[in-house]
Design an enzyme around this catalytic site. Sequence first.
Site, short mmCIF file in Angstrom:
data_model
loop_
_atom_site.label_atom_id
_atom_site.label_comp_id
_atom_site.label_asym_id
_atom_site.label_seq_id
_atom_site.Cartn_x
_atom_site.Cartn_y
_atom_site.Cartn_z
N HIS A 123 47.49 40.12 51.08
CA HIS A 123 47.02 40.37 49.72
C HIS A 123 47.28 41.84 49.40
O HIS A 123 47.31 42.69 50.28
CB HIS A 123 45.52 40.07 49.66
N ASP A 201 41.31 41.16 57.55
CA ASP A 201 40.85 40.80 56.21
C ASP A 201 40.44 39.33 56.23
O ASP A 201 41.29 38.44 56.21
CB ASP A 201 41.98 41.05 55.21
N GLN A 204 39.64 35.27 52.76
CA GLN A 204 39.95 33.85 52.56
C GLN A 204 39.38 32.96 53.65
O GLN A 204 39.05 31.80 53.42
CB GLN A 204 41.47 33.65 52.48
N LYS A 227 33.37 34.96 47.67
CA LYS A 227 34.22 33.87 48.18
C LYS A 227 33.45 32.92 49.10
O LYS A 227 33.95 31.86 49.45
CB LYS A 227 35.43 34.44 48.90
N CYS A 366 48.23 38.31 43.59
CA CYS A 366 48.10 39.60 44.31
C CYS A 366 48.76 39.52 45.69
O CYS A 366 48.22 40.04 46.68
CB CYS A 366 46.64 40.03 44.44
#
Length: 408
Positions: A123, A201, A204, A227, A366
């Site tokens: 991302h 990261d 997600q 999220k 993104c």
Amino acid sequence: MNRHLSAIRAQFPLLQRKMRGAPLAYLDNAATALKPKAVIEAVGDYYARYGVSVHRGTYQLSEEATTAYEETRQHCIRFLGGNDDYVIIFTRGATESINLIAHSFIEHYLRAGDEILLSECEHHANIVPWQQAAARQRLKLRALKVHAQSGALLEEELASWRHPATRLLTLTAMSNITGYRPPLRRLISEAQQAGIYTVIDGAQEAPHSWRPMTDLNCDFYLFSAHKIFGPTGVGILCARRSLLERCPPFLGGGNIILRVEIEQSSYRNLPARFEAGTPNIAGVVGLQAALKWYSALDHTTALAHEQEIANYALKELQKLSRLHIYGDPVTFKSPIISFNLANIHPHDVAAIVDQHGVAIRVGHHCAQPYLRALGSDSVARASFSIYNQKSDVDQLLEGLAHACELFN
């Protein structure tokens, strides 16, 4: 859908809305998850019963707010399976968490000529801050390449990714385009052996599965509250305590200081040093409710249902001759499907399926370098969560059929 999953769906008020006269089929979960009643009520309860500032008040309301705020920190550690080796820092989101590392940590631990390694499937939030850090400190920036069809990292890249100058490896835990999950345990283990710092990261990944910090053993893991069914505007940075203890604050201001003189200031210990100003207290309280709600689910059943819906969508989408799917969702077993219809711009696709009550996202998401590697610059994306049902997919299919008719 069994009774347990129907009960989950019933806890999301937004799913009761009609869109364009049709039931809402919300398939934009990779962007943000909807909020259950427990989270909405927790945020409202904060404002209604003890909605004051934290940490510096000596009166009861402030003490109640401070207790709720700090309890959330402990819930985050338990959720991530961490221990006293790690500290939780609250930020405004995953993007700010990465920027914090790219400033305070990088400026203290990396030197000119050192290399930051990421991948093409990141991302923008896990690319741009590192570009800026590289420019500030004359660092090298390199990306692992992906397969143009599957979207997975190339095996030859994985076999020889370490360079003598490599000092930090930063990777997504799950792509927001294809749902691809890099082999993190393998890469983190290899990084540790070479003395390379690791940043993961998890924005997600967090709502679909989570990895205990003690098992993953990375130096930094971060995700966003919104999220994982929590409020917007809250990020969770789980950092190895020993690494952040020697780093200067990312932002200056109140709450982080011990003593301020006109010429200089001294700073508080972790985590306060990295939480300048009045935080998003309501959002953090809502995050606690989200983690409690999510942790109480029967995850085996809920996540199996989520994958069942994704598999159903994939099977039906593949019947459309004009439709191209990006990546390898069969192998990735992902709740994310990105696609295009031949000769129809994805923005037109989104507008048409919206007329059928379906919410999907279109554009570059993104992740422009990843999309270019996959041969596109814009795609439509349907992403699924535990409250989705087959009728949501059926509405999407009706909308796509309508688009094909209009653009025949």
